[in-house]
Design a protein around this motif. Sequence first.
Motif: not given
Ligand SMILES: C[S@@+](CC[C@H](N)C(=O)[O-])C[C@H]1O[C@@H](n2cnc3c(N)ncnc32)[C@H](O)[C@@H]1O
Length: 411
Positions: A13, A32, A54, A103, A267
Amino acid sequence: MKKTFTNTLYTNDNLFILNGLNSNLVDLIYLDPPFNSKRMYSAPVGSKAAGTSFKDMWTWDDVNEEYLNTLAEKYPTLPTYIASVGAIHSEAMKAYLTYMAQRIVEMHRILKDTGSLYLHCDPTASHYLKVVLDEIFGRNNFRNEIVWCYRGGGSPKKDFGRRHDVIFRYSKSDDYTFISDSIRIPYQAEGLGRTDDAMWGKHKGTDKVYKPNPMGKIPEDWWLMNILNANDPERTGYPTQKPLALLHRIIKSSSNEGDIVMDPFCGCATTCVAAQQLGRKWIGIDIEKQAVNILMERLSDDAGLFKNFANTEDVPQRDDIQIVEPKKSVKERLYKEQNGLCKGCGIEFTIWNMEIDHIIPKSKGGGDYYENYQLLCSNCNRTKSDSPMELLRLKIKTRTELLKKKIFFGK
Ligand SMILES: C[S@@+](CC[C@H](N)C(=O)[O-])C[C@H]1O[C@@H](n2cnc3c(N)ncnc32)[C@H](O)[C@@H]1O
Protein backbone atom coordinates in the motif's frame (compact mmCIF):
# COMPACT_ATOMS: atom_id res chain seq x y z
CA MET A 1 24.82 3.64 6.18
CA LYS A 2 22.32 5.71 4.17
CA LYS A 3 19.69 3.56 2.51
CA THR A 4 19.02 4.02 -1.20
CA PHE A 5 15.35 4.15 -2.06
CA THR A 6 15.70 4.71 -5.78
CA ASN A 7 15.26 2.30 -8.68
CA THR A 8 13.04 0.34 -6.36
CA LEU A 9 9.64 -1.13 -7.01
CA TYR A 10 7.67 -1.33 -3.77
CA THR A 11 4.82 -3.83 -3.70
CA ASN A 12 2.61 -2.61 -0.88
CA ASP A 13 0.00 0.00 0.00
CA ASN A 14 1.55 3.30 -1.06
CA LEU A 15 0.39 5.04 2.12
CA PHE A 16 2.73 2.90 4.23
CA ILE A 17 5.63 3.25 1.81
CA LEU A 18 5.17 7.03 1.45
CA ASN A 19 5.02 7.42 5.20
CA GLY A 20 8.39 5.64 5.53
CA LEU A 21 10.19 7.84 2.96
CA ASN A 22 12.21 10.94 3.83
CA SER A 23 10.90 14.47 3.30
CA ASN A 24 12.24 16.53 0.34
CA LEU A 25 13.37 13.39 -1.46
CA VAL A 26 11.88 13.39 -4.96
CA ASP A 27 11.83 15.87 -7.83
CA LEU A 28 8.71 14.79 -9.66
CA ILE A 29 5.61 12.75 -8.78
CA TYR A 30 3.18 11.48 -11.40
CA LEU A 31 0.17 9.58 -10.12
CA ASP A 32 -2.57 7.86 -12.03
CA PRO A 33 -4.75 6.50 -9.24
CA PRO A 34 -8.05 4.67 -9.62
CA PHE A 35 -10.61 7.33 -10.66
CA ASN A 36 -13.59 6.18 -8.55
CA SER A 37 -15.21 4.69 -11.65
CA LYS A 38 -17.04 2.01 -9.61
CA ARG A 39 -15.50 -0.73 -11.79
CA MET A 40 -13.22 -3.69 -11.40
CA TYR A 41 -10.37 -3.64 -13.96
CA SER A 42 -8.84 -6.91 -15.19
CA ALA A 43 -6.25 -7.64 -17.86
CA PRO A 44 -7.49 -9.70 -20.81
CA VAL A 45 -6.74 -13.44 -20.83
CA GLY A 46 -3.73 -14.18 -23.04
CA SER A 47 -2.09 -10.76 -22.57
CA LYS A 48 1.26 -10.40 -20.79
CA ALA A 49 -0.61 -8.97 -17.81
CA ALA A 50 -3.26 -11.71 -17.59
CA GLY A 51 -4.24 -12.42 -13.98
CA THR A 52 -3.73 -8.83 -12.82
CA SER A 53 -6.61 -6.64 -11.72
CA PHE A 54 -7.49 -3.77 -9.44
CA LYS A 55 -10.68 -2.45 -7.98
CA ASP A 56 -12.05 1.06 -8.33
CA MET A 57 -15.00 0.99 -5.93
CA TRP A 58 -14.80 2.81 -2.63
CA THR A 59 -16.16 2.48 0.90
CA TRP A 60 -15.02 3.77 4.27
CA ASP A 61 -13.12 0.45 4.73
CA ASP A 62 -10.55 1.81 2.26
CA VAL A 63 -9.68 4.69 4.58
CA ASN A 64 -6.73 4.17 6.93
CA GLU A 65 -8.10 5.48 10.18
CA GLU A 66 -4.66 5.71 11.87
CA TYR A 67 -3.85 8.54 9.49
CA LEU A 68 -7.06 10.53 10.01
CA ASN A 69 -5.68 12.51 12.92
CA THR A 70 -2.58 13.53 10.96
CA LEU A 71 -4.81 14.75 8.15
CA ALA A 72 -7.11 16.72 10.45
CA GLU A 73 -4.21 18.23 12.42
CA LYS A 74 -2.28 19.39 9.34
CA TYR A 75 -5.27 20.50 7.24
CA PRO A 76 -8.18 21.18 9.62
CA THR A 77 -10.50 22.46 6.89
CA LEU A 78 -10.19 19.35 4.72
CA PRO A 79 -12.42 17.07 6.84
CA THR A 80 -15.19 19.71 6.65
CA TYR A 81 -14.87 19.96 2.88
CA ILE A 82 -14.79 16.19 2.44
CA ALA A 83 -17.81 15.73 4.73
CA SER A 84 -19.77 18.24 2.58
CA VAL A 85 -18.85 16.33 -0.58
CA GLY A 86 -20.12 13.20 1.20
CA ALA A 87 -23.46 14.93 1.82
CA ILE A 88 -23.73 16.41 -1.69
CA HIS A 89 -22.34 13.54 -3.76
CA SER A 90 -22.08 10.19 -1.98
CA GLU A 91 -20.42 8.27 0.84
CA ALA A 92 -18.27 6.56 -1.82
CA MET A 93 -16.87 9.93 -2.99
CA LYS A 94 -16.22 10.90 0.64
CA ALA A 95 -14.25 7.67 1.20
CA TYR A 96 -12.37 8.13 -2.09
CA LEU A 97 -11.40 11.74 -1.34
CA THR A 98 -10.25 10.88 2.19
CA TYR A 99 -8.18 7.99 0.79
CA MET A 100 -6.61 10.31 -1.78
CA ALA A 101 -6.06 13.21 0.66
CA GLN A 102 -4.18 10.97 3.11
CA ARG A 103 -1.77 10.03 0.33
CA ILE A 104 -1.43 13.48 -1.26
CA VAL A 105 -0.38 14.91 2.14
CA GLU A 106 2.52 12.44 2.23
CA MET A 107 3.43 13.10 -1.42
CA HIS A 108 3.62 16.83 -0.72
CA ARG A 109 6.00 16.16 2.20
CA ILE A 110 8.24 13.89 0.11
CA LEU A 111 8.47 16.33 -2.81
CA LYS A 112 11.50 18.67 -2.96
CA ASP A 113 10.78 22.42 -2.82
CA THR A 114 11.64 22.65 -6.53
CA GLY A 115 9.46 19.64 -7.34
CA SER A 116 6.17 19.16 -9.20
CA LEU A 117 3.24 16.79 -8.95
CA TYR A 118 1.04 15.65 -11.83
CA LEU A 119 -2.25 14.02 -10.82
CA HIS A 120 -3.98 12.15 -13.63
CA CYS A 121 -7.74 11.76 -13.26
CA ASP A 122 -10.95 12.23 -15.20
CA PRO A 123 -14.18 14.21 -14.74
CA THR A 124 -15.58 11.52 -12.41
CA ALA A 125 -13.67 13.08 -9.50
CA SER A 126 -11.48 15.84 -10.97
CA HIS A 127 -13.53 18.76 -9.61
CA TYR A 128 -13.51 17.33 -6.12
CA LEU A 129 -9.81 16.41 -6.22
CA LYS A 130 -8.83 19.92 -7.37
CA VAL A 131 -10.02 21.41 -4.07
CA VAL A 132 -8.05 18.82 -2.08
CA LEU A 133 -4.93 19.67 -4.10
CA ASP A 134 -5.48 23.42 -3.68
CA GLU A 135 -5.69 22.95 0.07
CA ILE A 136 -2.57 20.78 0.38
CA PHE A 137 -0.32 22.51 -2.19
CA GLY A 138 -1.76 26.01 -1.85
CA ARG A 139 -3.88 27.31 -4.69
CA ASN A 140 -1.09 29.65 -5.84
CA ASN A 141 0.94 26.58 -6.68
CA PHE A 142 -1.64 25.31 -9.16
CA ARG A 143 0.15 25.46 -12.52
CA ASN A 144 -2.01 23.77 -15.18
CA GLU A 145 -5.03 21.68 -15.87
CA ILE A 146 -3.74 19.60 -18.78
CA VAL A 147 -6.42 18.06 -20.93
CA TRP A 148 -5.23 14.89 -22.61
CA CYS A 149 -7.44 14.42 -25.70
CA TYR A 150 -7.57 11.19 -27.64
CA ARG A 151 -9.79 9.53 -30.20
CA GLY A 152 -11.68 6.30 -29.80
CA GLY A 153 -14.44 4.23 -31.34
CA GLY A 154 -18.09 4.12 -30.25
CA SER A 155 -20.00 7.22 -29.26
CA PRO A 156 -23.03 7.76 -27.05
CA LYS A 157 -26.34 8.62 -28.75
CA LYS A 158 -27.36 11.53 -26.53
CA ASP A 159 -24.04 12.91 -25.27
CA PHE A 160 -20.76 14.18 -26.68
CA GLY A 161 -18.17 11.41 -26.71
CA ARG A 162 -16.05 11.47 -23.56
CA ARG A 163 -12.56 11.45 -24.92
CA HIS A 164 -10.29 13.27 -22.54
CA ASP A 165 -8.53 12.85 -19.22
CA VAL A 166 -7.46 15.63 -16.88
CA ILE A 167 -3.95 16.01 -15.45
CA PHE A 168 -3.51 18.58 -12.67
CA ARG A 169 -0.03 20.02 -12.39
CA TYR A 170 1.13 21.62 -9.12
CA SER A 171 4.51 22.89 -7.96
CA LYS A 172 5.62 22.86 -4.33
CA SER A 173 6.88 26.45 -4.49
CA ASP A 174 7.47 29.31 -6.97
CA ASP A 175 10.94 28.01 -7.70
CA TYR A 176 10.08 24.90 -9.72
CA THR A 177 11.83 22.99 -12.49
CA PHE A 178 10.38 23.54 -15.97
CA ILE A 179 12.61 22.83 -18.96
CA SER A 180 10.56 24.23 -21.81
CA ASP A 181 13.15 23.64 -24.54
CA SER A 182 13.05 19.90 -23.90
CA ILE A 183 9.42 19.55 -25.00
CA ARG A 184 9.02 21.96 -27.90
CA ILE A 185 6.89 20.70 -30.78
CA PRO A 186 6.37 21.96 -34.36
CA TYR A 187 4.01 24.95 -34.53
CA GLN A 188 1.48 23.04 -36.55
CA ALA A 189 1.56 19.89 -34.44
CA GLU A 190 -1.61 18.74 -32.71
CA GLY A 191 -3.81 20.26 -35.42
CA LEU A 192 -4.28 23.85 -34.29
CA GLY A 193 -0.93 25.60 -34.82
CA ARG A 194 -0.27 29.06 -36.20
CA THR A 195 -0.64 28.14 -39.82
CA ASP A 196 -0.79 31.63 -41.19
CA ASP A 197 2.55 33.38 -41.82
CA ALA A 198 0.79 36.74 -41.37
CA MET A 199 0.59 35.96 -37.66
CA TRP A 200 4.34 36.47 -37.41
CA GLY A 201 6.00 39.83 -37.66
CA LYS A 202 5.17 43.18 -36.11
CA HIS A 203 1.77 43.30 -34.44
CA LYS A 204 -0.53 46.27 -34.90
CA GLY A 205 -0.04 48.92 -32.27
CA THR A 206 3.12 47.38 -30.78
CA ASP A 207 6.81 47.47 -31.59
CA LYS A 208 7.27 43.86 -30.62
CA VAL A 209 8.30 41.53 -33.44
CA TYR A 210 6.97 38.01 -33.24
CA LYS A 211 9.24 35.37 -34.79
CA PRO A 212 8.78 31.61 -34.73
CA ASN A 213 11.22 29.85 -32.44
CA PRO A 214 13.25 27.50 -34.67
CA MET A 215 12.91 24.81 -32.00
CA GLY A 216 9.11 24.94 -32.17
CA LYS A 217 6.50 25.91 -29.59
CA ILE A 218 5.86 24.91 -26.00
CA PRO A 219 2.71 22.76 -26.09
CA GLU A 220 -0.54 24.28 -24.90
CA ASP A 221 -2.38 22.80 -21.93
CA TRP A 222 -4.30 20.40 -24.15
CA TRP A 223 -2.39 17.45 -25.53
CA LEU A 224 -3.53 15.41 -28.47
CA MET A 225 -1.90 11.97 -28.11
CA ASN A 226 -3.18 8.57 -29.07
CA ILE A 227 -4.18 6.07 -26.43
CA LEU A 228 -2.58 2.65 -26.83
CA ASN A 229 -4.61 0.54 -29.22
CA ALA A 230 -5.00 -3.21 -28.82
CA ASN A 231 -2.13 -4.01 -31.21
CA ASP A 232 0.30 -1.37 -30.01
CA PRO A 233 3.73 -2.95 -29.43
CA GLU A 234 3.95 -0.98 -26.14
CA ARG A 235 0.85 -2.66 -24.80
CA THR A 236 1.27 -5.14 -21.93
CA GLY A 237 -2.46 -5.74 -21.46
CA TYR A 238 -2.35 -4.13 -17.99
CA PRO A 239 -5.67 -2.34 -17.54
CA THR A 240 -5.46 1.47 -17.89
CA GLN A 241 -1.84 1.41 -19.14
CA LYS A 242 -0.74 4.90 -20.27
CA PRO A 243 1.44 5.67 -23.32
CA LEU A 244 5.15 6.26 -22.78
CA ALA A 245 4.90 9.45 -24.92
CA LEU A 246 2.68 11.06 -22.27
CA LEU A 247 5.17 10.30 -19.51
CA HIS A 248 8.13 11.38 -21.65
CA ARG A 249 6.63 14.86 -22.03
CA ILE A 250 5.92 15.16 -18.30
CA ILE A 251 9.31 13.87 -17.20
CA LYS A 252 11.30 15.93 -19.73
CA SER A 253 9.53 19.15 -18.82
CA SER A 254 9.66 18.83 -15.04
CA SER A 255 12.89 17.03 -14.15
CA ASN A 256 16.57 17.00 -15.02
CA GLU A 257 18.74 13.99 -15.80
CA GLY A 258 19.70 12.25 -12.56
CA ASP A 259 16.59 13.53 -10.72
CA ILE A 260 14.21 11.21 -8.86
CA VAL A 261 10.80 10.52 -10.39
CA MET A 262 8.14 8.74 -8.34
CA ASP A 263 4.90 7.01 -9.31
CA PRO A 264 2.98 5.80 -6.24
CA PHE A 265 0.26 4.05 -8.34
CA CYS A 266 2.64 2.71 -10.97
CA GLY A 267 0.50 -0.06 -12.55
CA CYS A 268 2.67 -1.74 -15.17
CA ALA A 269 5.53 0.69 -14.45
CA THR A 270 5.10 3.05 -17.44
CA THR A 271 6.56 5.96 -15.45
CA CYS A 272 9.52 3.89 -14.21
CA VAL A 273 10.34 2.73 -17.74
CA ALA A 274 10.04 6.29 -19.14
CA ALA A 275 12.22 7.68 -16.30
CA GLN A 276 14.86 5.00 -16.88
CA GLN A 277 14.88 5.70 -20.63
CA LEU A 278 15.44 9.40 -19.94
CA GLY A 279 18.29 8.94 -17.45
CA ARG A 280 16.29 9.69 -14.30
CA LYS A 281 16.18 7.64 -11.08
CA TRP A 282 12.77 6.34 -10.10
CA ILE A 283 10.59 4.91 -7.33
CA GLY A 284 7.51 2.86 -8.26
CA ILE A 285 4.82 1.64 -5.87
CA ASP A 286 1.86 -0.63 -6.57
CA ILE A 287 -0.28 -2.66 -4.23
CA GLU A 288 -1.04 -5.35 -6.80
CA LYS A 289 1.22 -8.31 -6.04
CA GLN A 290 0.10 -10.22 -9.15
CA ALA A 291 1.68 -7.53 -11.29
CA VAL A 292 5.24 -7.87 -10.03
CA ASN A 293 6.44 -10.29 -12.69
CA ILE A 294 5.10 -8.26 -15.57
CA LEU A 295 6.64 -5.13 -14.08
CA MET A 296 10.04 -6.76 -13.72
CA GLU A 297 9.87 -8.14 -17.25
CA ARG A 298 8.76 -4.80 -18.69
CA LEU A 299 11.44 -2.86 -16.86
CA SER A 300 14.22 -5.06 -18.10
CA ASP A 301 12.87 -5.32 -21.67
CA ASP A 302 11.48 -1.85 -22.36
CA ALA A 303 14.03 0.12 -20.38
CA GLY A 304 16.93 -1.29 -22.42
CA LEU A 305 17.57 -4.59 -20.62
CA PHE A 306 17.91 -2.70 -17.40
CA LYS A 307 18.23 -5.12 -14.47
CA ASN A 308 19.71 -3.03 -11.72
CA PHE A 309 16.61 -2.47 -9.62
CA ALA A 310 15.12 -3.79 -6.41
CA ASN A 311 11.68 -5.14 -5.60
CA THR A 312 10.46 -5.31 -2.02
CA GLU A 313 7.30 -5.38 0.06
CA ASP A 314 9.18 -3.95 3.08
CA VAL A 315 8.13 -0.58 4.45
CA PRO A 316 11.16 1.78 4.52
CA GLN A 317 12.08 3.66 7.70
CA ARG A 318 12.69 7.40 7.54
CA ASP A 319 16.21 8.43 8.53
CA ASP A 320 15.69 12.20 8.29
CA ILE A 321 13.83 12.41 11.57
CA GLN A 322 15.29 12.07 15.00
CA ILE A 323 14.95 8.50 16.23
CA VAL A 324 13.79 8.57 19.85
CA GLU A 325 13.93 5.30 21.76
CA PRO A 326 10.73 4.77 23.77
CA LYS A 327 12.45 5.06 27.16
CA LYS A 328 11.70 6.45 30.63
CA SER A 329 12.34 10.14 29.90
CA VAL A 330 10.06 9.98 26.84
CA LYS A 331 7.36 8.36 28.94
CA GLU A 332 7.64 11.11 31.57
CA ARG A 333 7.38 13.84 28.90
CA LEU A 334 4.32 12.23 27.33
CA TYR A 335 2.75 11.71 30.75
CA LYS A 336 3.08 15.43 31.50
CA GLU A 337 1.72 16.42 28.08
CA GLN A 338 -1.29 14.12 28.45
CA ASN A 339 -1.92 15.37 32.02
CA GLY A 340 -1.79 11.78 33.23
CA LEU A 341 -4.80 10.79 31.08
CA CYS A 342 -4.90 7.70 28.88
CA LYS A 343 -5.37 8.68 25.17
CA GLY A 344 -7.83 5.80 24.75
CA CYS A 345 -10.33 5.85 27.62
CA GLY A 346 -9.42 9.33 28.91
CA ILE A 347 -9.12 8.06 32.51
CA GLU A 348 -6.30 9.21 34.82
CA PHE A 349 -3.66 6.61 35.70
CA THR A 350 -0.34 6.59 37.53
CA ILE A 351 2.67 6.57 35.21
CA TRP A 352 3.40 2.92 36.13
CA ASN A 353 0.06 1.86 34.63
CA MET A 354 0.75 3.59 31.31
CA GLU A 355 2.46 2.11 28.26
CA ILE A 356 4.05 3.79 25.21
CA ASP A 357 2.14 3.07 22.00
CA HIS A 358 3.02 3.82 18.34
CA ILE A 359 0.14 5.89 16.89
CA ILE A 360 0.89 4.58 13.39
CA PRO A 361 2.26 1.03 13.72
CA LYS A 362 5.74 0.40 12.34
CA SER A 363 4.28 -2.12 9.86
CA LYS A 364 2.30 0.77 8.34
CA GLY A 365 5.19 3.20 7.97
CA GLY A 366 5.11 4.68 11.50
CA GLY A 367 8.52 5.12 13.13
CA ASP A 368 10.31 5.59 16.44
CA TYR A 369 9.90 9.33 16.72
CA TYR A 370 8.33 11.44 19.38
CA GLU A 371 5.33 12.63 17.33
CA ASN A 372 4.36 9.01 16.72
CA TYR A 373 4.16 8.10 20.43
CA GLN A 374 1.28 8.29 22.90
CA LEU A 375 0.52 6.79 26.30
CA LEU A 376 -2.28 4.29 26.77
CA CYS A 377 -3.29 2.49 29.94
CA SER A 378 -2.32 -1.18 29.77
CA ASN A 379 -5.93 -2.23 29.22
CA CYS A 380 -6.40 0.12 26.22
CA ASN A 381 -2.99 -0.80 24.81
CA ARG A 382 -3.93 -4.51 24.85
CA THR A 383 -7.34 -3.81 23.31
CA LYS A 384 -5.90 -1.56 20.60
CA SER A 385 -2.96 -3.77 19.61
CA ASP A 386 -2.08 -2.87 15.96
CA SER A 387 -5.53 -1.55 15.07
CA PRO A 388 -6.39 2.16 14.68
CA MET A 389 -7.40 4.46 17.55
CA GLU A 390 -10.89 4.88 16.07
CA LEU A 391 -11.48 1.16 16.57
CA LEU A 392 -10.30 1.37 20.16
CA ARG A 393 -12.64 4.34 20.78
CA LEU A 394 -15.52 2.38 19.23
CA LYS A 395 -14.79 -0.59 21.45
CA ILE A 396 -14.64 1.68 24.51
CA LYS A 397 -17.90 3.38 23.50
CA THR A 398 -19.68 0.06 23.04
CA ARG A 399 -18.28 -1.20 26.34
CA THR A 400 -19.44 1.98 28.16
CA GLU A 401 -22.88 1.81 26.59
CA LEU A 402 -23.24 -1.84 27.55
CA LEU A 403 -22.10 -0.97 31.05
CA LYS A 404 -24.62 1.93 31.25
CA LYS A 405 -27.41 -0.39 30.12
CA LYS A 406 -26.34 -2.94 32.70
CA ILE A 407 -26.45 -0.33 35.46
CA PHE A 408 -29.74 1.13 34.19
CA PHE A 409 -31.59 -2.10 33.71
CA GLY A 410 -29.80 -3.89 36.47
CA LYS A 411 -28.84 -6.77 34.10
C1 LIG B 1 -4.91 3.47 -13.14
S1 LIG B 1 -3.78 2.25 -12.64
C2 LIG B 1 -2.21 2.90 -13.05
C3 LIG B 1 -1.79 2.55 -14.46
C4 LIG B 1 -0.39 3.07 -14.81
N1 LIG B 1 -0.34 4.50 -14.97
C5 LIG B 1 0.16 2.40 -16.05
O1 LIG B 1 0.52 3.08 -17.02
O2 LIG B 1 0.21 1.16 -16.04
C6 LIG B 1 -3.88 2.43 -10.90
C7 LIG B 1 -2.97 1.50 -10.12
O3 LIG B 1 -3.04 1.86 -8.75
C8 LIG B 1 -2.82 0.68 -7.98
N2 LIG B 1 -3.26 0.97 -6.60
C9 LIG B 1 -4.53 1.13 -6.14
N3 LIG B 1 -4.52 1.39 -4.81
C10 LIG B 1 -3.21 1.42 -4.43
C11 LIG B 1 -2.55 1.65 -3.19
N4 LIG B 1 -3.23 1.91 -2.08
N5 LIG B 1 -1.21 1.58 -3.16
C12 LIG B 1 -0.49 1.33 -4.29
N6 LIG B 1 -1.07 1.09 -5.50
C13 LIG B 1 -2.41 1.15 -5.57
C14 LIG B 1 -3.61 -0.40 -8.72
O4 LIG B 1 -3.13 -1.69 -8.41
C15 LIG B 1 -3.35 0.02 -10.18
O5 LIG B 1 -2.26 -0.70 -10.71
